[in-house]
Design an enzyme around this catalytic site. Sequence first.
Site, PDB file in Angstrom:
ATOM      1  CD  GLU A 144      -3.131  -0.981   2.145  1.00 46.15           C
ATOM      2  OE1 GLU A 144      -2.931  -0.326   3.184  1.00 46.15           O
ATOM      3  OE2 GLU A 144      -4.220  -1.538   1.891  1.00 46.15           O
ATOM      4  CD  GLU A 168      -4.453  -6.330   2.540  1.00 46.52           C
ATOM      5  OE1 GLU A 168      -5.220  -5.519   3.112  1.00 46.52           O
ATOM      6  OE2 GLU A 168      -3.247  -6.406   2.782  1.00 46.52           O
TER       7      GLU A 168
END
Length: 636
Positions: free
Chosen positions: A201, A277
Site C-alpha cells: 500500500e 485483500e
Amino acid sequence: MTTWSLRRRPGRTLGLLLLVILSFLVIRRLEWSTLIPAWLRHRQLGLHTKGQHFMLEDSIFWIFGGSIHYFRVPREYWRDRLLKMRACGLNTLTTYVPWNLHEPERGKFNFSGNLDLEAFVLMAAEIGLWVILRPGPYICSEIDLGGLPSWLLQDSGMKLRTTYKGFTEAVDLYFDHLMSRVVPLQYKHGGPIIAVQVENEYGSYDRDPAYMPYIRKALEDRGIIELLLTSDNKDGLKKGMVHGVLATINLQTREELQLMNTFLVSVQGIQPKMVMEYWTGWFDSWGGPHNILDSSEVLETVTSIVDAGSSVNLYMFHGGTNFGFINGAMHFHEYKSDVTSYDYDAVLTEAGDYTAKYSKLREFFGSFSDAPLPPPPKPLPKMTYEPLIPVVYLSLWDVLSFIGEPIKSEKPINMENLPVNEGNGQAFGYILYETIITSSGTLSGVVRDRGQVFLDTVSIGFMDYKTTKIVIPLIQGYTFLRILVENRGRVNYGNNIDDQRKGIIGNLYLNDSPLKKFRIYSLDMKKSFFQRFSIDKWTHIPDVPTFPAFFFCGFVIGSSPSDTFLKLEGWEKGVIFVNGQNLGRYWNIGPQETLYLPGPWLFRGNNQIIIFEEVMAGSVIQFTDTPYLGRNQYIH
Ligand SMILES: *[C@@H]1O[C@H](CO)[C@@H](O)[C@H](O)[C@H]1NC(C)=O
C-alpha cells in the site's frame, strides 16, 4: 466463467521432494538450481499474465487465496489452519513477513520456532497450496510500526519507507538474509511461491518516487524471479503503481470494486485483475466495539469479485492473535491501539473454529473445483478449566530490587534509545522512570503512550495523549516521582510512522523547569526479565496489595490440554503470561473480554500463570470455552 483447474497440484510428492532436496542442501550446501530434476525444468513460465488471465505455465489460473500470518498462530496449529484453508476450496496462501520480529537486534536474525517462515511455506506446499509472499519491508498488518523494527527510530533523522540511506542500508541487510531463504522456495526453483508483493500500500504513503523502484530492484537483485505485484487501497491506487509490476487492489465493498477495476483497466489496460485483500471483517481497537461483517454480505462480495473476472485473496482467512506486545495502532484524530485478538471476524475464528462464512465460501469455491474438496478437519475441543486463585505476588517496587541496576541519565531517554538489547534499544513493553522531587507543582511532558504517575508508591493519575499535565500535590521533603510508561503499540498505517518513539520524549518539566537525574528501568517483560526473580522471592498476597504488581498462580492439568480462554473479571489492565508465553494485554474498557490460550501452550501436569496488573486485581482467574470479543457492531 472459465472453470478453474489446478493441473499441477503441489501435493505430497512435491513436499517429499522438497524435503529430500532441503536435507541434501543442508548437507552439501549446493547451488539449488543444480538440483532441479529434469521433470521440474519445465517450470519456466511460472505465474504470468496473458490478456485478462493469470496463467500458471500453460493453464489459465484463478488465484483463490487466503491470508494466515504464521506469527499470529501457534506453530502447533499451522497444519490445522492450512488444512482448513485447503478444505475451503482455496488454492493459495498469502502471508506477510514481519521484519521487526525476524530481526530483533541489528544483524541478528530469528527464523526459528513460531517464526520459521520456510517451514510454514513448505507446509503449505505439502498441503497443496501455492504461496504469495508479502515481504514488505513495511507490511502494515496491524502490527507494531507496520512490521518495521523499532531500532530504526534510534536515528533522529530516520525517514521510514524512503530511500533515506539509514533506511535502505538496513533494508539491504535484511533482504540479503531474508531473500537467501525465500529464493529456493520460488516456483521456478521447485517451491510453492508463485508471486511476491513489492512493499505494501505504498500509494497511500507516497513520500519518495525512488522508493518503490528501489524495493523492486532490491527483490530482483537478490534472485526473486516470480511475478511481482503491488497492492493498494482506494486512497493509494493511483500513486502505488510501479512500472512493470502488476497492480492489485484492497477493498471491502462492491462499490469500491467497480470504481477501482474501472481505474485499473484505464491505466493498466487488459491485465488480470486481483483483489489482493478482500477484507472479510475488520480489526478492533481498545475502547471501541467488536467489528463484524455479515456472512451473506461476504459471500455476495466474493461472488461479485469473481464474477467481475477477478482473482481474490481473503484477508483474513484466519487472523489469529496479537500475542505479546505486537499489536499496532492508528493515530488520525486520536491515538487508538489494537486489541490483543486479531480474530478480525475472519473466515476462521481466532481459535481456528469454523464460521458461517466458512461454510458459505466453501460451497462457493467448491463449485470451481474439478475434484470434491477434501473434508474439513474436525473442530478442536475447547475447555473450561476450574477458576484459579492467585496465592503469591510481588509488587513492581519489590521487583525493582531484583532486576539489576537502572540506567542513570540526566534526562529521560525514549524507549528505542535505551542502552539495552545489545545497543538496539527496547522494542516493546514498559519503562519505569524515576527521579527525586522536592516541591509540588504541575508536571508536564510528552508521554507515549500512557504513563501512570506515582509519588513514592502512591498512584496520582495518568498522563497520555490527552492528559499532558498533572498536578503534584503538596509533598514533604525528598520524594520519589515515578512514571510507569507503557508502549501500547506503534502506529502501523498513516503519515506519522516516523513519529513513533515511545516512553518519555524529551524533557519532563515540573513547573516548567526540566527534571534531571533519572533512574530508568527497562521492563521489556521478555523471558529473561522473569528469570531475574525466582519464585522464592514471591510473598503471600496481603489484604491490600500494592500496585502495580505481579501475581503468580500454579495449576495442574490432568488430561491432555485443550484450547481455552482466560477471563479476567475484576482485573483492570495488564498483561498475562502462561508458561512463559506472553498471551497479550487485557483491559477492562473492552471490547475484548477473554484472551485466547492455545492448548499446545499448556502442559499435562504443572502450569504457571503470571499476571502483571497495573491498577486493581480481581480475586480469581477464570477460564471459559467461549470467547467474548465485545459488543458486535456491523462495519457498515
Ligand atoms: C526466536 O523466536 C521464537 C518465536 O518467537 C522464540 O521462541 C525464540 O526464543 C527466538 N529465538 C531467539 C534466539 O531469540
